[in-house]
Design a protein around this motif. Sequence first.
Motif, PDB file in Angstrom:
ATOM      1  N   ILE A 143      41.976  68.773  83.461  1.00 10.48           N
ATOM      2  CA  ILE A 143      42.783  68.407  84.709  1.00 10.48           C
ATOM      3  C   ILE A 143      43.655  69.804  84.866  1.00 10.48           C
ATOM      4  O   ILE A 143      43.798  69.950  86.104  1.00 10.48           O
ATOM      5  CB  ILE A 143      43.796  67.083  84.561  1.00 10.48           C
ATOM      6  N   GLU A 144      44.321  70.127  83.985  1.00  9.21           N
ATOM      7  CA  GLU A 144      44.919  71.375  84.170  1.00  9.21           C
ATOM      8  C   GLU A 144      44.400  72.495  84.900  1.00  9.21           C
ATOM      9  O   GLU A 144      44.704  73.469  85.602  1.00  9.21           O
ATOM     10  CB  GLU A 144      45.796  71.758  82.858  1.00  9.21           C
ATOM     11  N   ASN A 145      43.259  72.574  84.322  1.00 12.89           N
ATOM     12  CA  ASN A 145      42.287  73.786  84.919  1.00 12.89           C
ATOM     13  C   ASN A 145      41.637  73.672  86.190  1.00 12.89           C
ATOM     14  O   ASN A 145      41.068  74.471  86.810  1.00 12.89           O
ATOM     15  CB  ASN A 145      41.314  74.268  83.917  1.00 12.89           C
ATOM     16  N   GLY A 146      41.302  72.279  86.484  1.00 13.15           N
ATOM     17  CA  GLY A 146      40.512  72.143  87.761  1.00 13.15           C
ATOM     18  C   GLY A 146      40.650  70.730  88.387  1.00 13.15           C
ATOM     19  O   GLY A 146      39.845  70.419  89.260  1.00 13.15           O
ATOM     20  N   GLY A 147      41.347  69.891  87.722  1.00 14.83           N
ATOM     21  CA  GLY A 147      41.587  68.555  88.091  1.00 14.83           C
ATOM     22  C   GLY A 147      40.593  67.419  87.771  1.00 14.83           C
ATOM     23  O   GLY A 147      39.728  67.735  87.029  1.00 14.83           O
ATOM     24  N   PHE A 148      40.594  66.327  88.191  1.00  6.06           N
ATOM     25  CA  PHE A 148      39.851  65.134  87.978  1.00  6.06           C
ATOM     26  C   PHE A 148      38.394  65.367  88.215  1.00  6.06           C
ATOM     27  O   PHE A 148      37.328  64.872  87.275  1.00  6.06           O
ATOM     28  CB  PHE A 148      40.380  63.883  88.487  1.00  6.06           C
ATOM     29  N   HIS A 149      38.070  66.087  89.300  1.00  7.90           N
ATOM     30  CA  HIS A 149      36.702  66.406  89.774  1.00  7.90           C
ATOM     31  C   HIS A 149      36.131  67.125  88.451  1.00  7.90           C
ATOM     32  O   HIS A 149      35.012  66.864  88.144  1.00  7.90           O
ATOM     33  CB  HIS A 149      36.827  67.082  91.040  1.00  7.90           C
ATOM     34  N   GLN A 150      36.717  68.108  88.100  1.00  6.70           N
ATOM     35  CA  GLN A 150      36.163  69.030  87.288  1.00  6.70           C
ATOM     36  C   GLN A 150      36.003  68.130  85.834  1.00  6.70           C
ATOM     37  O   GLN A 150      34.850  68.356  85.275  1.00  6.70           O
ATOM     38  CB  GLN A 150      37.206  70.158  86.787  1.00  6.70           C
ATOM     39  N   TYR A 151      36.804  67.264  85.321  1.00 10.44           N
ATOM     40  CA  TYR A 151      36.765  66.531  84.551  1.00 10.44           C
ATOM     41  C   TYR A 151      35.498  65.529  84.384  1.00 10.44           C
ATOM     42  O   TYR A 151      34.742  65.439  83.368  1.00 10.44           O
ATOM     43  CB  TYR A 151      38.020  65.722  84.154  1.00 10.44           C
ATOM     44  N   PHE A 152      35.117  65.107  85.486  1.00 15.52           N
ATOM     45  CA  PHE A 152      33.878  64.308  85.609  1.00 15.52           C
ATOM     46  C   PHE A 152      32.725  65.135  85.756  1.00 15.52           C
ATOM     47  O   PHE A 152      31.604  64.810  85.325  1.00 15.52           O
ATOM     48  CB  PHE A 152      34.282  63.301  86.718  1.00 15.52           C
ATOM     49  N   ILE A 153      32.662  66.135  86.444  1.00 11.64           N
ATOM     50  CA  ILE A 153      31.459  66.922  86.713  1.00 11.64           C
ATOM     51  C   ILE A 153      31.232  67.666  85.502  1.00 11.64           C
ATOM     52  O   ILE A 153      29.934  68.242  85.257  1.00 11.64           O
ATOM     53  CB  ILE A 153      31.625  67.871  87.907  1.00 11.64           C
ATOM     54  N   ASN A 154      32.087  68.119  84.525  1.00 13.12           N
ATOM     55  CA  ASN A 154      31.561  68.783  83.306  1.00 13.12           C
ATOM     56  C   ASN A 154      31.387  67.793  82.339  1.00 13.12           C
ATOM     57  O   ASN A 154      31.451  68.105  81.135  1.00 13.12           O
ATOM     58  CB  ASN A 154      33.004  69.561  82.777  1.00 13.12           C
ATOM     59  N   SER A 155      31.048  66.603  82.709  1.00  8.58           N
ATOM     60  CA  SER A 155      30.500  65.686  81.689  1.00  8.58           C
ATOM     61  C   SER A 155      31.835  65.064  80.471  1.00  8.58           C
ATOM     62  O   SER A 155      31.620  64.031  79.814  1.00  8.58           O
ATOM     63  CB  SER A 155      29.337  66.239  80.805  1.00  8.58           C
ATOM     64  N   ALA A 207      41.424  57.232  88.898  1.00  6.01           N
ATOM     65  CA  ALA A 207      40.087  58.113  88.813  1.00  6.01           C
ATOM     66  C   ALA A 207      38.754  57.696  88.474  1.00  6.01           C
ATOM     67  O   ALA A 207      37.713  57.731  89.286  1.00  6.01           O
ATOM     68  CB  ALA A 207      40.487  59.363  88.161  1.00  6.01           C
ATOM     69  N   THR A 208      38.942  57.056  87.259  1.00 11.11           N
ATOM     70  CA  THR A 208      37.632  56.462  86.831  1.00 11.11           C
ATOM     71  C   THR A 208      37.016  55.547  87.839  1.00 11.11           C
ATOM     72  O   THR A 208      35.726  55.396  87.926  1.00 11.11           O
ATOM     73  CB  THR A 208      37.640  55.899  85.362  1.00 11.11           C
ATOM     74  N   HIS A 209      37.843  54.453  88.271  1.00 11.80           N
ATOM     75  CA  HIS A 209      37.696  53.652  89.244  1.00 11.80           C
ATOM     76  C   HIS A 209      36.942  54.025  90.654  1.00 11.80           C
ATOM     77  O   HIS A 209      36.047  53.423  91.196  1.00 11.80           O
ATOM     78  CB  HIS A 209      38.582  52.551  89.496  1.00 11.80           C
ATOM     79  N   LEU A 210      37.606  55.070  90.959  1.00  8.85           N
ATOM     80  CA  LEU A 210      37.170  55.828  92.371  1.00  8.85           C
ATOM     81  C   LEU A 210      35.838  56.163  91.995  1.00  8.85           C
ATOM     82  O   LEU A 210      35.059  56.260  92.893  1.00  8.85           O
ATOM     83  CB  LEU A 210      38.245  56.944  92.573  1.00  8.85           C
ATOM     84  N   VAL A 211      35.509  56.711  90.929  1.00 12.03           N
ATOM     85  CA  VAL A 211      34.150  57.383  90.555  1.00 12.03           C
ATOM     86  C   VAL A 211      33.276  56.481  90.223  1.00 12.03           C
ATOM     87  O   VAL A 211      31.913  56.374  90.844  1.00 12.03           O
ATOM     88  CB  VAL A 211      34.250  58.612  89.456  1.00 12.03           C
ATOM     89  N   GLU A 268      24.646  62.501  87.502  1.00 13.07           N
ATOM     90  CA  GLU A 268      23.567  61.863  88.569  1.00 13.07           C
ATOM     91  C   GLU A 268      24.673  61.036  89.140  1.00 13.07           C
ATOM     92  O   GLU A 268      23.999  59.983  89.873  1.00 13.07           O
ATOM     93  CB  GLU A 268      22.862  60.918  87.464  1.00 13.07           C
ATOM     94  N   PHE A 269      25.995  61.178  89.456  1.00 10.95           N
ATOM     95  CA  PHE A 269      26.790  60.698  90.264  1.00 10.95           C
ATOM     96  C   PHE A 269      26.845  61.556  91.547  1.00 10.95           C
ATOM     97  O   PHE A 269      27.371  62.799  91.562  1.00 10.95           O
ATOM     98  CB  PHE A 269      28.157  60.638  89.919  1.00 10.95           C
ATOM     99  N   SER A 270      26.029  61.296  92.583  1.00 12.32           N
ATOM    100  CA  SER A 270      25.840  62.245  93.627  1.00 12.32           C
ATOM    101  C   SER A 270      27.132  62.632  94.354  1.00 12.32           C
ATOM    102  O   SER A 270      27.535  63.714  94.930  1.00 12.32           O
ATOM    103  CB  SER A 270      24.927  61.583  94.690  1.00 12.32           C
ATOM    104  N   LYS A 271      27.948  61.691  94.528  1.00 12.19           N
ATOM    105  CA  LYS A 271      29.464  61.900  95.084  1.00 12.19           C
ATOM    106  C   LYS A 271      30.415  62.915  94.406  1.00 12.19           C
ATOM    107  O   LYS A 271      31.059  63.713  95.042  1.00 12.19           O
ATOM    108  CB  LYS A 271      30.161  60.639  95.370  1.00 12.19           C
ATOM    109  N   ASP A 297      27.877  66.292  94.691  1.00 11.94           N
ATOM    110  CA  ASP A 297      27.621  66.937  96.052  1.00 11.94           C
ATOM    111  C   ASP A 297      28.935  66.889  96.639  1.00 11.94           C
ATOM    112  O   ASP A 297      29.214  67.254  97.838  1.00 11.94           O
ATOM    113  CB  ASP A 297      26.769  65.861  96.770  1.00 11.94           C
ATOM    114  N   PHE A 298      30.269  66.996  95.648  1.00 11.14           N
ATOM    115  CA  PHE A 298      31.678  67.027  96.136  1.00 11.14           C
ATOM    116  C   PHE A 298      31.823  66.026  97.446  1.00 11.14           C
ATOM    117  O   PHE A 298      32.257  66.664  98.648  1.00 11.14           O
ATOM    118  CB  PHE A 298      31.872  68.504  96.584  1.00 11.14           C
ATOM    119  N   ASP A 299      31.523  64.822  97.441  1.00 11.36           N
ATOM    120  CA  ASP A 299      32.001  63.785  98.506  1.00 11.36           C
ATOM    121  C   ASP A 299      33.308  64.016  99.044  1.00 11.36           C
ATOM    122  O   ASP A 299      34.551  64.194  97.990  1.00 11.36           O
ATOM    123  CB  ASP A 299      31.537  62.522  97.828  1.00 11.36           C
TER     124      ASP A 299
END
Length: 152
Positions: free
Chosen positions: A51-63, A90-94, A112-115, A118-120
């Motif tokens: 989260i500190e380095n790239g946020g919630f999106h990074q947390y999820f995209i980096n597995s 965040a988890t519920h949004l994803v 495999e979460f396209s959103k 693919d940076f929805d």
Amino acid sequence: MQNIIDKAYSEAVKGLDEEILNDCDAWYNYVLKLPKTQQVVYTIILFNWQIENGGFHQYFINSYGQFSYLTIKNLKLIEAPQRADLLDSATHLVNEEYFIEDKFRHLIFNREFSKIVDFDDLLFDQLNELDDKYYDLEQEDIMNLLENYLNN
């Protein structure tokens, strides 16, 4: 302060290797089988770094998001309820499809979460709002809370 946290984290990652990190179930089960203090430190440190380095999106995209449900529990355990609520949001949004946890973990791990991949735009904006809230949470100092947990 960092010594006790660093020591627990070092112990937690000691047995991790490429083979484990490349297998969703092996990695998850490795973390589940850690002594509780090491599991708590591992999941929360990884979460906070991401989260500190790239946020919630990074947390999820980096597995690392495969550990989100476990991390929510661990954040509550160390008495960081606001950070737990943000991760829960965040988890519920994803996982708006409400996949069961095992399926969710595999989708995150395998990207495999396209959103997410693919940076929805809508999801990205919603996660960015949560990032901002996370950064503003000065009253919940994650390192102090972790240290207090480890010392008790």
